[in-house]
Write a protein that holds these residues in place. Structure first.
Motif, PDB file in Angstrom:
ATOM      1  N   GLY A 133      35.449  41.080  37.468  1.00 48.63           N
ATOM      2  CA  GLY A 133      34.639  40.119  36.780  1.00 48.63           C
ATOM      3  C   GLY A 133      33.968  41.114  35.808  1.00 48.63           C
ATOM      4  N   SER A 134      33.928  42.309  35.942  1.00 50.49           N
ATOM      5  CA  SER A 134      32.843  43.235  34.731  1.00 50.49           C
ATOM      6  C   SER A 134      33.846  43.028  33.672  1.00 50.49           C
ATOM      7  CB  SER A 134      33.163  44.555  35.196  1.00 50.49           C
ATOM      8  OG  SER A 134      32.258  44.885  36.297  1.00 50.49           O
ATOM      9  N   ARG A 187      37.784  46.124  38.660  1.00 53.03           N
ATOM     10  CA  ARG A 187      36.510  45.291  38.701  1.00 53.03           C
ATOM     11  C   ARG A 187      36.675  44.004  37.569  1.00 53.03           C
ATOM     12  NH1 ARG A 187      33.111  44.934  41.307  1.00 53.03           N
ATOM     13  NH2 ARG A 187      34.654  45.360  42.797  1.00 53.03           N
ATOM     14  N   ASP A 201      30.907  41.933  45.143  1.00 55.42           N
ATOM     15  CA  ASP A 201      30.956  41.050  43.841  1.00 55.42           C
ATOM     16  C   ASP A 201      31.964  41.688  42.978  1.00 55.42           C
ATOM     17  OD1 ASP A 201      30.142  39.912  41.182  1.00 55.42           O
ATOM     18  OD2 ASP A 201      28.177  39.801  42.299  1.00 55.42           O
ATOM     19  N   SER A 202      32.751  40.738  42.182  1.00 54.82           N
ATOM     20  CA  SER A 202      33.615  41.239  41.219  1.00 54.82           C
ATOM     21  C   SER A 202      33.225  41.799  40.026  1.00 54.82           C
ATOM     22  CB  SER A 202      34.754  40.235  40.996  1.00 54.82           C
ATOM     23  OG  SER A 202      34.022  39.070  40.406  1.00 54.82           O
ATOM     24  N   SER A 203      31.992  41.614  39.851  1.00 58.78           N
ATOM     25  CA  SER A 203      31.414  42.479  38.489  1.00 58.78           C
ATOM     26  C   SER A 203      30.543  43.459  38.983  1.00 58.78           C
ATOM     27  CB  SER A 203      30.841  41.349  37.473  1.00 58.78           C
ATOM     28  OG  SER A 203      29.701  40.684  38.426  1.00 58.78           O
ATOM     29  N   THR A 204      29.461  44.056  38.034  1.00 55.84           N
ATOM     30  CA  THR A 204      28.521  44.892  38.555  1.00 55.84           C
ATOM     31  C   THR A 204      27.549  44.190  38.986  1.00 55.84           C
ATOM     32  OG1 THR A 204      29.710  46.328  36.641  1.00 55.84           O
ATOM     33  CG2 THR A 204      27.159  46.844  37.537  1.00 55.84           C
TER      34      THR A 204
END
Lengths: 657, 335
Positions: free
Chosen positions: A490-491, A488, B131-134
């Protein structure tokens, strides 16, 4: 109190253990029972290898021994949560508590605590009734009695310490206290009152006696009137007794009379009672006679009613009511004698010792005894804090630095931290421990398991509010690593932005660039295209963003801008050296375009970059370069030269000049 | 851990006492054990509730009103998971669910969007790595479109009619890409969207135009966990936050109600924004200067201590829950 760990048998094997923040890990080691120390053949350590090697098969278990079990009791959670709110309210209002209203407000706080204990008792009682498992039922019942004892002690402390009732009101408060806590009489009272002919009920006189013993004169008189109407012969006796009871002087709460006035009145009344008794007015009715003797404070008469009073402190208050109603607080200790009541057969229980210490105004003794008797720090922590606010505890410095209040609060809060959810309450308690609170918080907060992002965010917010930067960095790093491992990106980036962790941002960018090199395209474009100001967090990240921009410009066919950007990436040293070859290779299509894109200046720059790059390679590396590498360099040189040629011609031409 | 999903009764809505006072404590009707933390939940219909778990499972519970019990009706295990499914921590928390009977959409920490249909065993549609994030929250924009917010400050519109796994539109915050935690859409005017961020800021977006928010309102001092427009009275907005406060944003203006000293002689109500003359009733949410005495903001919690994690409103009722393990019910919101 010692605890047996089921399954771990120290007689068969030696146990080893390790301490944790609130628990101990215990497991059986390989070593058998300790015998006399001797050197085993082949063993390199003589000191502790002893006894037989085989103590039988060991259980392959690790035991977690927790010392604070109470926090896991479901019904007590209300106690912890509500008292947390009261505690915070008290700390925050500290500045506003001034002057006369201060004591009243502190008494109110004490009452709030007590009402929370009572509410919890109610819940526990309900749970005990509805529980089907007898073991659970007995556990709940025990809890109810413990809570009831806590409330009893707290109430007494409130009267003696917080409110510090003076002579006069002191007795009234103590009477209230006794009436509230000896509740087995209520059933009896109800039974008698609800029968058709109360005066004929066998418990009738018991109830009257109880009322008298507790100073509930009006109720006693009311019952007696029933007896009088049922028994006309004793009307005269009744009238006199009723009159005596009506006239009995009681201390008043307001300022309507001074102590001396009250004492005088009481003296008169006492003498009147004495006269009636000696005249034999009540001789024919033993019940009424004993009541009169009680009114006179006759110890033996009162002691006869031992079963009705059930406890020595009830006896104490009754004695005071009928012999010294204007008792001063400091005189209580002279009247509080357990042995008179207990008669030497039974030894005092912990509760008795605590109450005795309270009557003797030994606050520290009370706290010490409570700490020993109770299994949880809740009670002593909150009580001590309240007493400290009443400015009653001398700053009793313990030898390791903090004072008693702080010590107890730290212990209590540490216990909370081992709970998966109640730790949030513990934070506020640490906040209000000036000396060691912060250190304890720093150590504990890093050990909270973070299984969801939301929990991590809560912990982070707590750390940030207290400027605990080390912990913020450490937690963000943990979360970012977890995210990275789960792909992940982006996280991970979002966590490193929160911690302002440039090194991690560089790591993430390198990962993106690696992905690009391997696959030929970017993953997670939504992230890279929208970095915004966070791009400046690390050089590598800036490069990533700009490089992506280059690709975008190229895709939109804005070649001159793309060219400028590409060059800038190399000359401004934003691009890492390892990436220069890729960038130069990206320049190739631009060099091969039909129209000339790079100016002469720019072409010279590019050439310089290429030379820098090749010069850096050592001879050994040059030998290792495969054909592809050398061919790339050759092609670049050719393209650059060709471009240079074209651009010199183009710039030399007078076009519309 | 003993986590439970419970149903409580707070008495009849219309049963106000002498002066509409508090009728007594909420009564627990029934509860059921739940595996993992409850991250989000919503009523699917009168009897069914969809619950999102921190283990990555989405469960539908049915409330049997006849005998007051709860039972698990349907379960989608591993609706959300990380790449590494062999490790024990392969499950990823499901952070948000939204329902539009019979469809259920869930989003999670794995950046995945799932579209389920109640009573269908498998997901109707799954967008992996959306999505690359949460993804922190999701809500329906139209029957076939959803809005999601993520931890890099982006608001995305997804259209399920399109087959490609790309958002149809992306909006993002200006300035720092602060994570967004909650999103809600205006009940009547579907182009107005409100989001709450990690810095406690409330952003109002007009999704017909531009890619940046229309207004940014400095609200809470910590993460804003939930934002809700009042379903029948959308001039009212409610937000709750980690800082322990719950704010009621009131943009309804009714001159006749305001006491006379607020009227400034001769000044007519500046309710209409200066955008266009055609739009005679412009929502106050979109006006450029919402702080100009047109919005009343009240903190509904007098003694704030711990975080308010969640809230919901219906009619005159407001219910919210805090980290102090307490649920509060306010049944006269507009009294």
């Amino acid at each position: 109190p010692s605890q047996v760990v089921p399954g771990a048998d120290p007689s068969a094997r030696q146990l080893c253990f390790a301490w944790g923040p609130a628990e101990v890990l215990v497991c059986e080691s390989l070593f058998g029972r300790r015998g006399p120390g001797r050197a085993e053949p082949g063993a390199d350590r003589v000191c502790f290898v002893a006894g037989s090697r085989d103590g039988g098969p060991s259980s392959s278990c690790i035991f977690v021994v927790r010392k604070d079990q109470d926090i896991y009791i479901h019904t007590l959670r209300k106690l912890f949560n509500e008292s947390h709110g009261i505690f915070l309210g008290l700390q925050r209002r500290e500045e506003e508590l001034v002057g006369k209203s201060r004591k009243a407000q502190l008494v109110q706080v004490s009452k709030n605590y007590r009402s929370v204990i009572r509410a919890c008792m109610e819940d526990m009682h309900q749970a005990a009734i509805s529980a089907r498992d007898p073991a659970l039922q007995s556990q709940y019942s025990t809890q109810v009695s413990i809570l009831s004892a806590m409330e009893l002690i707290w109430n007494l402390c409130e009267i003696l310490f917080v409110e510090a009732a003076a002579a006069g009101p002191l007795l009234l408060r103590l009477l209230d206290w006794v009436r509230l806590h000896v509740c087995d009489v209520d059933n009896m009272v109800r039974e008698v009152l609800s029968s058709e002919n109360p005066s004929k009920h066998e418990l009738f006189w018991n109830v009257v006696d109880v009322f008298v013993l507790q100073g509930r004169m009006d109720e006693a008189r009311h019952l007696l009137s029933k007896e009088a109407s049922a028994n006309p012969t004793s009307v005269n006796m009744y009238k006199i007794l009723d009159d005596l009871m009506k006239k009995m002087p009681m201390p008043s709460l307001g300022n309507t009379q001074t102590l001396t006035e009250m004492e005088l009145k009481w003296q008169h009344w006492h003498e009147e009672c004495q006269r009636y008794l000696q005249d034999g007015t009540f001789a024919s009715n033993s019940h009424m006679e004993s009541i009169c003797k009680i009114l006179l404070g006759d110890e033996d008469a009162i002691l006869e009613k031992k079963e009705l009073m059930t406890t020595w402190y009830h006896f104490l208050v009754t004695r005071l009511l009928y012999s010294h109603p204007t008792v001063k607080p400091m005189e209580l200790r002279f009247y509080a004698q357990m042995d008179l009541f207990l008669g030497g057969e039974s030894s005092p229980e912990p509760l008795d010792t605590i109450l005795m210490a309270a009557f003797e105004f030994e606050m520290h003794q009370v706290i010490k005894e409570c700490s020993i008797a109770l299994s949880n720090w809740w009670f002593v922590a909150h009580l001590t804090d309240l007493l400290d606010h009443c400015k009653l505890l001398q700053s009793h410095n313990l030898y390791f630095g903090s004072n008693m209040r702080e010590f107890l609060l730290l212990e209590y809060a540490s216990g909370l931290f081992s709970h998966h959810s109640l730790w949030q309450l513990g934070v506020d308690y640490f906040d209000h421990c000036p000396e060691y609170g912060r250190v304890y918080l720093e150590l504990h907060i890093e050990r909270i398991p973070l299984n969801t992002e939301q929990k991590a965010l809560k912990v982070l917010r707590i750390c940030e509010q207290r400027q605990m930067h080390e912990q913020v960095r450490s937690i963000c790093k943990i979360m970012a690593m977890k995210a990275l491992r789960n792909n992940r990106l982006g996280s991970a980036l979002s966590w490193s932005i929160r911690a302002k962790d440039a090194a991690f941002a560089t790591l993430i960018s390198d990962r993106f660039l690696k992905d690009y090199c391997e696959r030929g395209r970017f993953s997670d474009l939504d992230l890279i295209d929208n970095l915004g100001p966070s791009m400046l967090l690390s050089d590598r990240l800036t490069f990533l963003g700009k490089y992506r921009e280059f690709h975008r410009l190229y895709g939109e066919k804005r070649f001159s801008e793309a060219a400028r950007l590409l060059l800038m990436l190399m000359t401004a040293h934003i691009a890492p050296c390892s990436f220069w070859m890729t960038l130069l290779t990206d320049a190739l299509p631009l060099l091969e375009q039909k129209e000339v894109i790079f100016s002469a200046e720019q072409t010279y720059e590019l050439m310089r970059c290429l030379e820098d790059l090749t010069a850096q390679k050592s001879d050994k590396q040059k030998f290792q370069d495969d054909d592809v590498e050398t061919m790339k360099v050759e092609m670049l040189r050719l393209a650059l030269a060709r471009n240079l040629a074209r651009v010199i011609v183009k710039e030399g031409t007078l076009e519309g000049s | 851990q003993d986590n439970r999903v419970s149903i409580w009764s707070v008495g009849e809505l219309g049963n106000g006492g002498l002066n509409g006072e508090y009728q007594g404590e909420p009564q627990l009707l029934c509860d059921i054990r739940h595996n993992g933390d409850v991250m989000d939940m919503q009523f699917l219909d009168q009897e069914r509730i969809v619950v999102a778990s921190s283990t990555g499972t989405v469960t539908v519970f049915r409330h049997h009103q006849s005998n007051q019990t709860l039972s698990a009706n349907q379960r989608w295990e591993k609706a959300h998971y990380h790449v590494d499914q062999d490790t024990s921590c392969g499950g990823a928390a499901c952070t948000g669910v939204i329902c539009n009977n019979p469809e259920i959409v869930s989003v999670g920490e794995d950046g995945r969007i799932n579209l389920f249909r109640a009573d269908q065993k498998d997901a109707v549609r799954t967008i992996d790595n959306a999505d690359s994030s949460t993804l922190h929250a999701v809500t329906f924009l139209r029957t076939t479109e959803i809005l999601t917010v993520n931890s890099i400050g982006q608001l995305k519109i997804w259209d399920f009619r399109q087959q490609r796994n790309e958002p149809s539109q992306i909006f993002s915050l200006t300035g720092d890409r602060v994570p967004l935690h909650c999103v809600d859409r205006h009940p009547n005017q579907q182009h107005i969207v409100a989001t709450g961020g990690q810095d406690g800021m409330l952003s109002i977006w007009d999704i017909r135009q531009g890619t940046i928010p229309v207004s940014l309102l400095n609200a809470h001092e910590a993460e804003m966990w939930e934002v809700h427009f009042h379903p029948s009275n959308p001039d009212h907005l409610f937000t709750c936050s980690e800082d322990g406060s719950l704010w009621h944003w009131d943009t309804s203006t009714d001159i006749s109600e305001k006491p006379s000293f607020l009227h400034q002689g001769g000044r007519s109500t500046t309710y209409f924004s200066h955008n266009t003359i055609n739009q005679s009733v412009v929502s106050a949410w979109l006006s450029n200067d919402p702080t100009k005495d047109r919005m009343e903001i009240t903190n509904l919690i007098p003694n704030q201590t711990l975080s308010v994690n969640s809230l919901d409103i219906l009619g005159p009722c407001l219910v919210y829950g805090t980290d102090a393990e307490a649920i509060y019910v306010n049944r006269q919101l507009f009294a």
